[in-house]
Write a protein that holds these residues in place. Structure first.
Motif, PDB file in Angstrom:
ATOM      1  N   TYR A 109     -73.646 -58.867  19.159  1.00 57.73           N
ATOM      2  CA  TYR A 109     -74.454 -58.130  18.193  1.00 57.73           C
ATOM      3  C   TYR A 109     -75.816 -57.739  18.735  1.00 57.73           C
TER       4      TYR A 109
ATOM      5  N   PRO B  46     -70.911 -52.765  14.271  1.00 51.04           N
ATOM      6  CA  PRO B  46     -72.119 -52.179  14.870  1.00 51.04           C
ATOM      7  C   PRO B  46     -71.828 -51.281  16.069  1.00 51.04           C
TER       8      PRO B  46
ATOM      9  N   THR C 211     -77.430 -62.115  10.188  1.00 58.56           N
ATOM     10  CA  THR C 211     -78.195 -60.940   9.747  1.00 58.56           C
ATOM     11  C   THR C 211     -77.630 -59.631  10.275  1.00 58.56           C
ATOM     12  N   SER C 212     -76.559 -59.688  11.073  1.00 62.65           N
ATOM     13  CA  SER C 212     -75.985 -58.466  11.637  1.00 62.65           C
ATOM     14  C   SER C 212     -74.497 -58.684  11.877  1.00 62.65           C
TER      15      SER C 212
ATOM     16  N   ARG D  41     -74.103 -54.556  21.240  1.00 62.05           N
ATOM     17  CA  ARG D  41     -73.496 -53.520  20.412  1.00 62.05           C
ATOM     18  C   ARG D  41     -72.598 -52.627  21.274  1.00 62.05           C
TER      19      ARG D  41
ATOM     20  N   GLY E  71     -75.586 -52.346   8.931  1.00 56.84           N
ATOM     21  CA  GLY E  71     -76.676 -53.291   9.130  1.00 56.84           C
ATOM     22  C   GLY E  71     -76.573 -54.583   8.350  1.00 56.84           C
TER      23      GLY E  71
END
Length: 396
Positions: free
Chosen positions: A84, A109, A179-180, A87, A185
């Motif tokens: 993450y 992502p 958080t990702s 990406r 998002g």
């Protein structure tokens, strides 16, 4: 016809090294092995001295080195992370070099980044993401199971987890996933959520900190967790209900995970927490045999009657499972079995091929149970060749 150049980035890591073995088993030779430690790469190449593998220094965080590695490749298999944070970095470099790409992770992502910059299908290139154990195999196996005698599927219960070492990449990605990792998002998934009525319902389930499950030895903790992949799976299978549980057999890892949100909120260093997670996994594993389990229970109808189909996969390592799915994805792309564009592995791999490969290679033991009659569904005719059968009498 020349032999395609397959670049394996992270070839000396836990997943990469296993992926090299899986590619060789599929008849793929002349690999380009990429990594940051020359001696480790030479050791991987030395496992097959007649394969004429090439060792090349490469670092996913160094643009020049990454460009040099991907140049001349026909396809790149990415086995490095943290997912993450990188990406679509590796996939973009592969596409810029005119190569296809398979990423054992990447997930939403990476897909968003790639499509934002223009669909690779325009250049005839293919990118396959989430080509690992979870996500990847975690959706392929239920799709295979749905074909084992069920006419319709309405509900799925999944339990996945095990006891094994935690690599630095996995540890760092777990921190980032809070958080990702999801679409637009968002976090990778939502704890306690489940699918009800075909849609996500928050706080539908509860955690069980000290319980038992027949597919796992000893006492375990069950953490409900709904990811984007699981939601897509529910949609593909037409499920009304889906309950997904991450299973934690080790008390040290589970205790750290329970404290993790508060620790991050208090400003603790994520890198230090990742190191503690690696240590906790080692403590839980001390003196015990590593294992990884995926257990699925699917219910629906067969011949107009309520029926069930269950599948339990047992393996020594989730890293080898990830390597197998990644290698099969590379092979499928090179055979022209995957169209150009950006795809998730579960959408383009044939689940029957994956199941046969895992069993023939000894990567996992698979047992099929339930009241449905294997062979009556579209993929069920060869079920006996794929898994051990333990079909129960009658219907529920």
């Amino acid at each position: 016809m020349s032999t395609p150049v397959i670049g394996v980035l992270g070839a000396s890591g836990a997943v990469g090294r296993a992926a090299v073995r899986e590619l060789r088993a599929l008849g793929r030779t002349g690999l380009r092995l990429g990594g940051r430690t020359a001696s480790a790469l030479c050791a991987v190449a030395g496992e097959d001295p007649g394969g004429h593998d090439e060792s090349v220094w490469a670092d996913a965080t160094a643009p020049d080195g990454l460009r040099a590695f991907t140049e001349g490749c026909d396809i790149v298999l990415n086995c490095v992370g943290p997912t993450y944070r990188l990406r679509a970095t590796v996939a973009a470099a592969a596409l810029a070099a005119g190569a296809h790409c398979v990423d054992v992770a990447g997930d939403d992502p990476a897909a968003e980044d790639l499509l934002k910059d223009g669909d690779p299908a325009r250049e005839g290139r293919t990118v396959v993401l989430s080509a690992g154990a979870l996500p990847g195999l975690s959706s392929l196996l239920p799709r295979w199971l749905a074909g084992q005698g069920l006419d319709t599927a309405t509900a799925l219960s999944a339990h996945c987890g095990g006891l094994e070492t935690c690599s630095p990449t996995v540890a760092r990605d777990l921190m980032l996933s809070l958080t990702s990792g999801g679409a637009d998002g968002a976090a990778y998934g939502e704890a306690l959520a489940a699918v009800r009525g075909g849609r996500r319902v928050p706080r539908a389930l509860r955690t069980a900190e000290d319980t038992e499950h027949p597919a796992f030895p000893g006492r375990v903790a069950l953490q409900p967790y709904l990811s984007g992949e699981s939601e897509r799976l529910a949609h593909v299978l037409g499920l009304d209900r889906l309950d997904w549980y991450n299973v934690h057999p080790g008390p040290a890892v589970r205790a750290l995970l329970n404290r993790l949100p508060a620790s991050l909120a208090a400003g603790d260093d994520p890198a230090a927490l990742a190191d503690r997670l690696i240590l906790a996994a080692d403590l839980d594993l001390a003196g015990r045999t590593p294992y990884y389990v995926m257990d699925f229970a699917l219910s629906g109808t067969a011949s107009g009657q309520p029926a069930t189909a269950g599948l339990t996969l047992r393996a020594a390592s989730s890293y080898r499972l990830t390597a197998a799915v990644g290698a099969l994805s590379v092979d499928a792309v090179l055979r022209g079995a995957v169209p150009a564009g950006v795809h998730f592995a579960c959408d383009v791999l044939d689940p029957r091929v994956v199941v046969r490969h895992l069993r023939s290679r000894g990567a996992a033991e698979l047992r099929l149970t339930g009241t449905a009659t294997a062979g009556s569904g579209p993929a069920g005719a060869d079920a006996d060749a794929d898994v051990d059968m333990d079909v129960e009498e009658g219907v529920l």
